[in-house]
Design an enzyme around this catalytic site. Structure first.
Site, PDB file in Angstrom:
ATOM      1  N   TYR A  77       0.849  -1.193   0.000  1.00 17.66           N
ATOM      2  CA  TYR A  77       0.000   0.000   0.000  1.00 17.66           C
ATOM      3  C   TYR A  77       0.883   1.241   0.000  1.00 17.66           C
ATOM      4  O   TYR A  77       1.751   1.397   0.862  1.00 17.66           O
ATOM      5  CB  TYR A  77      -0.901  -0.042   1.230  1.00 17.66           C
ATOM      6  CG  TYR A  77      -1.923   1.076   1.356  1.00 17.66           C
ATOM      7  CD1 TYR A  77      -2.226   1.925   0.306  1.00 17.66           C
ATOM      8  CD2 TYR A  77      -2.613   1.277   2.553  1.00 17.66           C
ATOM      9  CE1 TYR A  77      -3.158   2.931   0.429  1.00 17.66           C
ATOM     10  CE2 TYR A  77      -3.560   2.276   2.697  1.00 17.66           C
ATOM     11  CZ  TYR A  77      -3.820   3.106   1.633  1.00 17.66           C
ATOM     12  OH  TYR A  77      -4.757   4.107   1.759  1.00 17.66           O
ATOM     13  N   CYS A  78       0.661   2.136  -0.982  1.00 15.96           N
ATOM     14  CA  CYS A  78       1.359   3.418  -1.049  1.00 15.96           C
ATOM     15  C   CYS A  78       2.871   3.194  -1.089  1.00 15.96           C
ATOM     16  O   CYS A  78       3.369   2.443  -1.925  1.00 15.96           O
ATOM     17  CB  CYS A  78       0.931   4.286   0.126  1.00 15.96           C
ATOM     18  SG  CYS A  78       1.598   5.964   0.113  1.00 15.96           S
ATOM     19  N   LEU A  79       3.612   3.817  -0.200  1.00 15.74           N
ATOM     20  CA  LEU A  79       5.062   3.661  -0.155  1.00 15.74           C
ATOM     21  C   LEU A  79       5.454   2.210   0.118  1.00 15.74           C
ATOM     22  O   LEU A  79       6.486   1.732  -0.368  1.00 15.74           O
ATOM     23  CB  LEU A  79       5.634   4.587   0.915  1.00 15.74           C
ATOM     24  CG  LEU A  79       7.144   4.609   1.130  1.00 15.74           C
ATOM     25  CD1 LEU A  79       7.873   4.833  -0.174  1.00 15.74           C
ATOM     26  CD2 LEU A  79       7.511   5.675   2.140  1.00 15.74           C
TER      27      LEU A  79
END
Length: 604
Positions: free
Chosen positions: A336-338
């Site tokens: 998720y994301c980074l």
């Protein structure tokens, strides 16, 4: 050294020099004053950065000077702006004249679709309609003045345009107590009590902010009490992570477990909020064995931890534990994301080295190419990164409040000015919810890691260019052969969906399933079944199909009602090898250490 600080002799920690120390280019001994003068520069800029919310005044001054010089050297553009000013003034004068002749003269200029500041009926009455219409005309003129200036680089134009818009939004009539008709009417009706209550709200919020307390109402949401309560055990811990294994709720589970790698810029329980909003609980209830990484919130002692430490102590250490506990040689990776960017780096390194333990790779709001990273790129330049490095060098990390400020500026009307009007001028209080409480639970970023992340990924785009190195050798996304399930969101200001879509240009696997769901960076991912108003588009991989640009893809891909979670579950099930009895909680090698959600998520 504290018990939690990284030990240079610990094999789990790689001690390296800070990435941004600038020593003299020559090998000769530096001048006696070199280190003291550089330390003075850094100390000065570090303290200045706290006053400017981490935004470099030098960088802003340079782009505004560049814009002004190019505008001065463009007499044609100046004539055009003069003509536009005259036309807008004439248009406004005609609109003013119609006020006395027509009961409903219509609008002189319409706000943008997403601009809801002047949507109330009170704004359509005299004199407030004149006030907001003149403001919108002024805003439009300044947009013209900061756009299409000959010779101005696109990057500088975006910065000048964005900052100018922020300045104008600051002076919007909706933010003024005597120019906002709703505030005036409320003040008259309550005898000014709304302003008294608003002042009390301001003092309360200010006291909480300076003392580090959560915002009003967040006390009702507690991790382990009514947030992050899916049953499980912490089965592994190192200096950076706790690995949570969630207890099964079905008699049979899919053979391949799911390992989730959240971003360390956020607490993991965004994916395990209340039971009705928990992606973790949903997966467990569908028969998946789920493991979750919970990142440790770093302190100043962790300033030398870098991206490689996060990869090695994060997804790679967790993957070893998951395989050992479940006995499965294949794992569904989710980032998720980074965390998705880090997992993509790890997956590329695994593919390069012949490690085939990833049965599939799912990324949520994740970028691997940063050339079109949206308005967040306005804060990423050499001047800005160097400025942040000085601040992080001084304190050892980037504080969550400093990061939150940049994200709020991206949506200042929604996150700053509308709240000021509602809470302080109207005397209201927006009710707290689980997602807002999570968003207030801030984290930190170590100096070295964040510097490497900004420079290697944002500034240099090393991952997309094939220059990012793991163990001294480059890794490329093209090496990943595992099936990909890529989720993006329509109103994402952190990872714009067209930037996420660029995975189609980098991935060389035969199977990329792309999903575009309604909502923002967080709300679009926390999109449980039954959530009202949720919609998504999903395209199945088409072998030997020509590349589709994102706009064409969006146009031809039908929209579906509901949550994307069931579609993802079906995809995971289709890429699993069948069902087996649930594995035990932990193992002899990895005995349970404590109950979920663990201790790292509770640390301030």
């Amino acid at each position: 050294m504290s018990p939690d600080s990284p030990n240079p002799s610990d094999p789990d920690v790689t001690p390296q020099a800070a990435p941004c120390e600038r020593l003299p280019a020559t090998a000769e001994r530096p001048n006696p004053g070199f280190y003291s003068t550089h330390a003075l520069d850094r100390a000065f800029k570090a303290n200045l950065a706290r006053l400017t919310a981490g935004i470099t005044p030098a960088g802003l001054a340079s782009v505004y000077f560049e814009w002004l010089v190019h505008l001065m050297l463009s007499p044609g553009k100046q004539l055009e702006l003069g003509e536009k000013f005259t036309r807008k003034l004439t248009r406004f004068g005609q609109y003013l004249g119609r006020q006395t002749l027509e009961p409903c003269p219509g609008a002189c200029i319409e706000p943008l679709e997403q601009d809801r500041r002047f949507s109330g009926e009170e704004w359509q009455r005299w004199p407030y309609n004149l006030i907001y219409q003149s403001f919108l005309l002024t805003q439009q003129w300044w947009h013209n003045a900061t756009s299409d200036v000959d010779g101005l680089s696109p990057e500088s134009e975006r910065v000048v345009n964005f900052i100018t818009r922020q300045i104008l939004d600051r002076y919007s009539p909706s933010n003024s107590p005597w120019l906002n008709p709703e505030v005036v009417a409320t003040t008259m009706a309550t005898g000014g009590q709304n302003l008294v209550v608003g002042w009390q709200h301001f003092i309360e919020d200010w006291e909480r902010a300076v003392s580090g307390k959560p915002p009003v109402g967040a006390e009702a949401f507690r991790v382990g009490k009514n947030l992050a309560i899916t049953p499980g055990k912490v089965v592994y811990r190192n200096h950076l992570i706790e690995l949570i294994q969630y207890a099964p709720t079905t008699k049979q589970v899919y053979a391949e477990p799911v390992l989730i790698v959240p971003a360390w810029i956020m607490k993991f329980y965004i994916l395990d909020l209340s039971p009705s909003q928990s992606l973790v609980k949903y997966l467990v209830d569908q028969g998946h064995t789920v493991f979750m990484i919970s990142w440790r919130n770093p302190s100043s002692e962790d300033h030398d931890l870098g991206m490689e430490d996060y990869r090695r102590l994060g997804p790679m250490a967790a993957l070893d534990s998951v395989c050992a506990i479940t006995g499965s040689h294949r794992v569904h990776g989710v980032g998720y994301c980074l965390g998705g960017t880090l997992l993509s780096i790890a997956a590329a390194a695994m593919a390069r080295d012949g490690d085939e333990r990833l049965a599939s790779l799912t990324t949520l709001a994740t970028q691997v190419d940063f050339t079109e990273a949206g308005e967040l790129m306005l804060f990423i330049g050499e001047s800005q990164v160097s400025y942040l490095e000085n601040m992080m060098w001084d304190q050892g990390y980037l504080d969550g409040y400093q990061m939150a400020g940049a994200f709020q500026i991206l949506r200042s009307n929604d996150l700053i000015w509308s709240r000021i009007v509602h809470d302080y001028l109207l005397g209201g209080r927006q009710p707290m919810n689980a997602l807002m409480a999570w968003n207030a639970d801030l984290t930190r970023m170590p100096y070295r890691m964040h510097s490497e992340y900004l420079r290697q990924l944002f500034l240099n785009n090393d991952l997309a260019n094939g220059h990012y190195r793991v163990d001294g050798r480059p890794v490329v996304i093209q090496d990943i052969r595992a099936p990909l399930f890529v989720v993006s969101t329509t109103t994402d200001h952190v990872a714009p969906w067209k930037s996420v879509y660029k995975i189609h240009l980098l991935a060389d696997t035969d199977e990329v399933t792309f999903v575009l769901t309604s909502g923002g960076h967080n709300a679009g991912i926390v999109s449980e079944p039954g959530h009202p108003g949720r919609r998504f588009r999903m395209s199945e991989p088409q072998h030997e199909q020509a590349y589709l640009d994102p706009d064409t893809w969006q146009h031809i891909t039908p929209e579906q009602d509901g949550s994307w979670w069931p579609a993802w579950h079906q995809w995971l099930a289709a890429h699993s090898s069948g069902q087996v009895p649930p594995p035990g909680m932990g193992s002899q090698q990895y005995p349970p250490l404590t109950d979920a959600p663990g201790s790292y998520v509770l640390a301030p």
